[in-house]
Design a protein around this motif. Structure first.
Motif, PDB file in Angstrom:
ATOM      1  N   TRP A   1       5.981  21.865 -49.693  1.00 46.41           N
ATOM      2  CA  TRP A   1       5.305  23.070 -50.335  1.00 46.41           C
ATOM      3  C   TRP A   1       5.670  24.394 -50.032  1.00 46.41           C
ATOM      4  O   TRP A   1       6.029  25.462 -50.955  1.00 46.41           O
ATOM      5  CB  TRP A   1       3.951  23.041 -50.243  1.00 46.41           C
ATOM      6  CG  TRP A   1       2.702  23.786 -51.312  1.00 46.41           C
ATOM      7  CD1 TRP A   1       2.477  23.376 -52.415  1.00 46.41           C
ATOM      8  CD2 TRP A   1       2.285  25.366 -51.169  1.00 46.41           C
ATOM      9  NE1 TRP A   1       1.681  24.354 -52.959  1.00 46.41           N
ATOM     10  CE2 TRP A   1       1.847  25.500 -52.447  1.00 46.41           C
ATOM     11  CE3 TRP A   1       2.826  26.313 -50.411  1.00 46.41           C
ATOM     12  CZ2 TRP A   1       1.206  26.892 -52.607  1.00 46.41           C
ATOM     13  CZ3 TRP A   1       2.322  27.675 -50.472  1.00 46.41           C
ATOM     14  CH2 TRP A   1       1.754  28.057 -51.501  1.00 46.41           C
TER      15      TRP A   1
ATOM     16  N   GLU B   1      -0.061  14.872 -44.076  1.00 46.16           N
ATOM     17  CA  GLU B   1      -0.451  16.464 -44.728  1.00 46.16           C
ATOM     18  C   GLU B   1       0.729  17.348 -44.135  1.00 46.16           C
ATOM     19  O   GLU B   1       0.924  18.424 -44.811  1.00 46.16           O
ATOM     20  CB  GLU B   1      -2.009  16.644 -44.184  1.00 46.16           C
ATOM     21  CG  GLU B   1      -2.392  18.089 -44.704  1.00 46.16           C
ATOM     22  CD  GLU B   1      -2.542  17.683 -46.145  1.00 46.16           C
ATOM     23  OE1 GLU B   1      -2.613  19.355 -46.622  1.00 46.16           O
ATOM     24  OE2 GLU B   1      -2.266  17.076 -46.780  1.00 46.16           O
TER      25      GLU B   1
ATOM     26  N   ARG C   1       3.510  17.145 -46.345  1.00 42.97           N
ATOM     27  CA  ARG C   1       3.088  17.739 -47.681  1.00 42.97           C
ATOM     28  C   ARG C   1       3.313  19.433 -47.541  1.00 42.97           C
ATOM     29  O   ARG C   1       3.562  19.885 -48.617  1.00 42.97           O
ATOM     30  CB  ARG C   1       1.684  17.278 -48.108  1.00 42.97           C
ATOM     31  CG  ARG C   1       1.233  17.905 -49.704  1.00 42.97           C
ATOM     32  CD  ARG C   1      -0.073  17.250 -49.951  1.00 42.97           C
ATOM     33  NE  ARG C   1      -1.080  18.143 -49.500  1.00 42.97           N
ATOM     34  CZ  ARG C   1      -1.822  19.088 -50.116  1.00 42.97           C
ATOM     35  NH1 ARG C   1      -1.545  19.277 -51.331  1.00 42.97           N
ATOM     36  NH2 ARG C   1      -2.899  19.585 -49.702  1.00 42.97           N
TER      37      ARG C   1
END
Length: 391
Positions: free
Chosen positions: A371, A364, A367
């Motif tokens: 982003w 995560e 990720r």
């Protein structure tokens, strides 16, 4: 307490959080407005928080998707509302938030400014304020989106200065521009448009807009309470009062209007859920999340003990009670994270949630890094653990 009341366990509360707050991968939202509605409202005091809270709940889409919702589709709007704080809500819910909460704040904001104008002694009054507001709206119509500085340059009245607290220890001279703009925004006559900088900037431009349609305040409060209970229940009357900033009387009337059900919690206390919402919540797939400071999932209750070990609170909250960036594992806060000056996302677990948690958090974090890209995030309200990680 009646033993016949349905029992909702701590594990089930965490299951609800993962699904209803759109944090489990299988539950992520398709649109930004859907992500906001899942938690009723996204905190927007810190510009980056709004984007990162939406990111954590979206199935796909980068910062441009949030910008499109805010500035092109206007399916997400910022309102000064609950707890006199800036939140972002869907355009569908905005009239209810406006009527239930923002209208009362706007009235108080106007009375406060008029009091300061009167005490200043320059003869500035309600008529002067009305003319200044009209001139600001005319300038926006003529020039398009403007920053506060650009509005002041276009409207001489906004360059006026007043003295607040004359003769007192806190006496200070201040410009009226910020106060007039804040009042126009609170009244719903202007809204924040694209900032001067990137999506992390809070130096907004302003545009002229129309106030929200009127909704009877009692109806609006009951709708907010209904949605809040769906997202945050089981919860208590005290939780709802804290989250909204309403009076206890208004909270009780709103709850009475929707007729919530009562449930038992594992600690022996009772709490409320929406009508008929007492069934067990199935567990979603294992999930990890890196949520920003002030995220609704960390700030949604006055009592957060079901998802936060009290021993971790000093590291994750600032002195005023604002939560910092947090790491979650299956509905529980298990650590914190930060972004260093070189862009690296770093995190620390508080305790040992296991290898599966570590792997999921690492994925995560990767990720999140993709982003965010080249943007740099510094929370407005900094916490001990976030500062340690950055250092």
């Amino acid at each position: 307490m009646s033993p016949s009341l349905p029992l909702i366990t701590t594990a089930e509360r965490r299951h609800r959080l993962g699904r209803r707050h759109r944090l489990a991968p299988s539950a992520r939202a398709a649109t930004v407005a859907e992500a906001a509605d899942a938690v009723v409202a996204l905190h927007a005091t810190d510009a980056a928080t709004l984007f990162l809270s939406a990111r954590a709940r979206l199935a796909e889409g980068g910062p441009a998707a949030v910008e499109k919702a805010l500035y092109e589709d206007v399916s997400l709007v910022r309102l000064l509302s609950m707890r006199r704080t800036l939140f972002a809500v869907s355009d569908e819910l905005a009239p209810y938030v406006d009527s239930s909460t923002a209208r009362g704040i706007a009235v108080k904001e106007r009375l406060t400014l008029l009091k300061h104008l009167d005490e200043d002694g320059q003869g500035l009054d309600a008529d002067w304020l009305a003319r200044a507001e009209a001139a600001a709206l005319d300038a926006l119509d003529a020039h398009g989106p403007c920053t506060g500085s650009q509005l002041s340059a276009a409207v001489p009245a906004l360059r006026r200065k007043i003295t607040v607290g004359r003769g007192k220890k806190y006496e200070a001279e201040t410009g009226v521009a910020t106060r007039v703009i804040r009042l126009l925004a609170a009244d719903g006559r202007i809204r924040r448009d694209r900032p001067r900088g990137s999506w992390t900037s809070s130096q907004f431009r302003w545009v002229h807009t129309e106030p929200w349609p009127a909704v009877p305040p009692a109806e609006a409060r009951s709708e907010i309470a209904r949605r809040w209970l769906h997202a945050y229940g089981p919860a208590t009357e005290a939780d709802l009062k804290w989250w909204t900033g309403w009076t206890l009387t208004d909270v009780r009337k709103a709850l009475a209007a929707i007729g919530p059900d009562q449930v038992r919690l594992e600690d022996g206390s009772t709490a409320l859920v929406g009508p008929g919402d007492t069934a067990s919540e199935p567990a979603p797939e294992p999930w990890a999340a890196l949520l920003p400071g002030l995220d609704p999932s960390g700030m949604g209750w006055a009592d957060r003990s079901f998802h936060l070990d009290p021993a971790h609170r000093p590291a994750l909250f600032d002195y005023a009670g604002n939560i910092g960036p947090t790491v979650w594992w299956n509905g529980e806060i298990v650590g914190g994270w930060a972004q260093r000056a070189d862009g690296e996302i770093v995190w620390r677990l508080l305790g040992d949630p296991g290898r599966a948690a570590e792997g999921a958090v690492a994925a995560e974090a990767a990720r999140l890094a993709r982003w965010v890209g080249d943007a740099r995030i510094t929370p407005r309200f900094r916490t001990p653990l976030e500062r340690e990680l950055v250092a």
